[in-house]
Design an enzyme around this catalytic site. Structure first.
Site, short mmCIF file in Angstrom:
data_model
loop_
_atom_site.label_atom_id
_atom_site.label_comp_id
_atom_site.label_asym_id
_atom_site.label_seq_id
_atom_site.Cartn_x
_atom_site.Cartn_y
_atom_site.Cartn_z
N GLU A 1 -4.33 -9.44 2.68
CA GLU A 1 -5.32 -9.02 3.80
C GLU A 1 -6.49 -10.24 4.15
OE1 GLU A 1 -3.78 -6.76 2.17
OE2 GLU A 1 -3.04 -5.44 3.25
N GLU B 1 0.90 -1.16 -0.05
CA GLU B 1 0.15 -0.04 -0.06
C GLU B 1 0.91 1.20 -0.01
OE1 GLU B 1 -2.77 -1.31 3.14
OE2 GLU B 1 -4.12 -0.82 2.03
#
Ligand code: NAI
Length: 694
Positions: A126, A106
């Site tokens: 995730e 990210e």
């Protein structure tokens, strides 16, 4: 103003922010704070024209800091950092190597340029922990690579190679070597005149057909049934497609926080952390030495021996594969070759890698070839006499200090150890079928197994890519002992009124990938049948026993391999079809036993199959056969397909509430008698003292 984990330095006009938080540069609070401060310093420094984020050690930031898992999120939060990166007035470049995963990726996505070494992998895994990316991953990735690919990658959590990432547009450049120098050049180029900063969040999401969401939902409902996080991913990407960055990020954060607090995420964290936990053996000093293992020998080239030999060869060990029978050896080697060839055909293995693995497996019929082995794994017939002969012979031949391991499923490892004059070197290494695929390894210690032998086989588990759980000796160890409870109840349910397809459906709805009857058709009913025969003498008069399995086997129905078992199979198909002949056999059996068949609820099926296991798990803990609840749960997650999002049978029991579990067990004991349903004393104690397994 360098922090301990983020160093600030200069390379000409470029500010270098070097993350150094071994072993994997996890994104701890200190790293987030350090990066924010260093970024601000670069912004303020008039001599700096661009910023570069790099990592020391073997990898870029590989994800979150697991030690923060059980605490509330701490400031500064990651979204604040990724926004600061994206909004920086000077270009920010991320230089990737190793694995840039989760929060690490990210950060890269929020940067203005991404450059990587060829062996780098990137991804947003995730969902595997029951959450979604929470710092812009779901909003920025689709702006770079389009909705369909972003949906697929984030929903499955799959990581991709640098090459794939480049071709999709997730990164901008690959350099063969000299990553930092190339990244500094890129940063200077980006800061040069005429260069316009490309802020990912401001890019449009390439318009795509909204049908991609329907397709993603369809796939989530089949491939990821029961899982909530993939649905939240789809929701977050819908926000990316329909909202500007700001509101999209807010929606993502809401969904992230919801998921983070969910029971599913807590259970998946338990499963994730459990992999490290089981590697730490209570009572074994952390520095316990291990014995060096180079040369391995496997005895028996049957179903298990072949798979075990592959495991070791895959991990780079030389393996002598020994058989007593020349034909069996030939068959075994042919099966190994066939297995490798099908991996190559599916694209999972390179042809030259197959050749080198095969060359590490050396078939032999000669006992003296075992004399050099550091470790011998025995996988011959499950027969006490055969094991005795083999271990006596091994005792005479194996070199001093060699570890002698048995893959026995049910025999007493302590007794096998006494067949030798070196019981301290003997241990159980119970692999699961297919041994080259299944992750579970039950290492079985006896009262005499030496500490360094235990330490060695636990470490080996990791080397082989397995989840190794240390257990003590008992009938069936942890896994099969609990399985026996479920199997018995499943048979009883049939004679009371259920059908195989109904029991299987209930357990699949519960979250198992397959039901028990479909599983035994796959494994072959003869395994259980042989087992029943060999333990017939243990059955006590007057104790309920269901012989339906024997009846099915006596018809020659041994499962998929004979085209019929508890189900029937169309030629060439593995899809189980309910079979009226089995229904007839079961109803006739109930009649013959004088059992009035009744409608059995799904709830009863699940309770009887799962609570019986929980009760047994409590006994296993009390006896010390497993040291901790997590050991029991890891066995079931990795050896038997217990749904990870329920955390494991004992974790699941804690979630239901032990008082409720015990109460239900007592009701079954009242109804069915105490032979099988007497509550485990440990369970009663926990309830009385208001405690849980964990
Ligand atoms: P298998 O029957 O497929 O293979 C046994 C092999 O051992 C045969 O090829 C046989 O020729 C060979 N053998 C027999 N006596 C021998 C001797 N004296 N010296 C060398 N080789 C000899 O049996 P399978 O299923 O591979 O089981 C082997 C062991 O693994 C058993 O102890 C079993 O309980 C255990 N096990 C089996 C599992 C399964 O799912 N099949 C799972 C976990 C453990």
């Amino acid at each position: 103003m360098s922090s301990a984990v983020v160093k600030y330095s200069r390379e000409g006009p470029v500010a270098l922010l070097t993350v150094d938080n071994p072993p994997v540069n996890a994104l701890s609070r200190e790293v987030r704070a350090g990066l924010l401060a260093a970024l601000a310093r670069a912004e303020d420094d008039d001599e700096v024209v661009a910023t570069l984020i790099v990592c020391a050690g073997r990898t870029f930031i590989a994800g979150a800091d697991v030690s923060e898992f059980e605490r509330p999120p701490q400031e500064p939060h990651l979204p604040e950092l990724t926004l600061a990166i994206e909004n920086a007035s000077k270009p920010v470049v991320s230089a990737l190597h190793g694995t840039a995963l989760g929060g690490g990726f990210e950060i890269a996505l929020a940067s203005h340029y991404r450059i990587a070494l060829p062996a780098t992998k990137v991804g947003l895994p995730e969902v595997r922990l029951g959450v979604i990316p929470g710092a812009g991953g779901t909003q920025r990735l689709p702006r770079l690579i389009g909705l369909p690919e972003a949906l697929r990658l984030i929903r499955t959590g799959e990581s991709i190679t640098a090459e794939q990432a480049l071709s999709m547009g997730a990164i901008d450049e690959i350099v063969p070597t000299g990553l930092t120098a190339a990244a500094v050049d890129a940063a200077i180029r980006l800061a040069g005149p005429g260069s316009v900063l490309r802020r990912t969040g401001l890019l449009p999401v390439a318009s795509t057909d909204p049908a991609v969401f329907d397709e993603a939902l369809r796939q989530a409902s089949t491939q990821q049934r029961h899982l909530e996080a993939p649905l939240a991913v789809i929701e977050a990407l819908r926000a990316a497609a329909t909202m500007p960055l700001g509101p999209g990020l807010r929606r993502e954060r809401e969904l992230f926080l919801e998921r983070r607090a969910s029971p599913q995420a807590a259970a998946l964290r338990n499963a994730f952390l459990g992999e490290r936990e089981v590697a730490r053996v209570p009572g074994l000093a952390p520095g316990t030495p291990t014995r060096p293992i180079h040369q391995v020998a496997v005895l028996g080239a049957g179903t298990m021996g072949g798979g075990i030999a592959m495991c070791f060869a895959n991990a780079g060990f030389d393996v002598n594969l020994f058989e007593a029978d020349a034909q069996a050896l030939e068959r075994g080697v042919a099966t190994i070759r066939k297995n490798y060839e099908s991996s190559v055909a599916r694209g999972g293995l390179a042809a030259d890698e197959m050749r080198s693995r095969l060359s590490r497996i050396r078939p032999t019929l000669q006992w003296p070839d075992l004399a050099n082995a550091d470790l011998v794994v025995e996988a011959v017939f499950e027969d006490r006499e055969v094991k005795r002969q083999v271990f006596e012979k091994l005792d005479a031949i194996a070199k001093k200090g060699a570890i002698l391991a048995s893959n026995t499923s049910y025999l007493d490892v302590a007794e096998i150890a006494e067949f030798t004059r070196r019981p301290e070197d003997v241990v159980g290494m119970h692999f699961f079928s297919p041994a080259n695929v299944m992750r579970l390894l039950e290492n079985v210690r006896t009262g005499k197994t030496a500490d360094d032998v235990i330490a060695t086989v636990m470490k080996l588990g990791k080397t082989l890519g397995k989840v190794a759980v240390l257990v003590g000796g008992c009938d069936g160890f942890v896994g099969n002992r609990m399985l026996a409870q479920r199997t018995r109840e499943a048979w009883f349910l049939l004679e009371e009124g259920a059908l195989p397809q109904q029991v299987d459906a209930a357990l699949v709805n519960f979250g198992f990938p397959m039901g028990p009857f479909a599983v035994s058709d796959l494994a072959g009913l003869d395994i259980g049948w042989r087992n029943r025969k060999s333990r017939a003498h243990l059955r006590k008069a007057g104790v309920r026993d269901c012989d339906l399995l024997d009846q099915v086997c006596e018809l020659g129905r041994l499962g998929q391999k004979t085209g019929a078992g508890w189900y029937r199979y169309a030629p060439g198909s593995r899809a189980p079809l309910p079979d009226p002949a089995i229904e007839e056999l079961i109803t006739a059996h109930s009649r013959a036993r004088g059992i009035a068949r009744r409608v059995i609820s799904e709830q009863e099926i699940v309770e009887r199959c799962v609570y019986s296991m929980i009760n047994e798990g409590a006994k296993i803990l009390a006896e010390g056969v497993a040291a901790r609840p997590i050991d029991v749960d890891m066995v079931w997650l990795h050896g038997y397909g217990f749904p990870a999002w329920r955390g494991g049978p004992l974790y699941y029991a804690d979630q239901i509430g032990l008082a409720k579990v015990l109460d239900t067990i007592r009701q079954y004991a009242d109804h069915f008698g105490a032979d099988f349903w007497a509550p485990a004393p440990r369970l009663c104690e926990l309830v009385a003292s208001g405690k849980t397994f964990y």
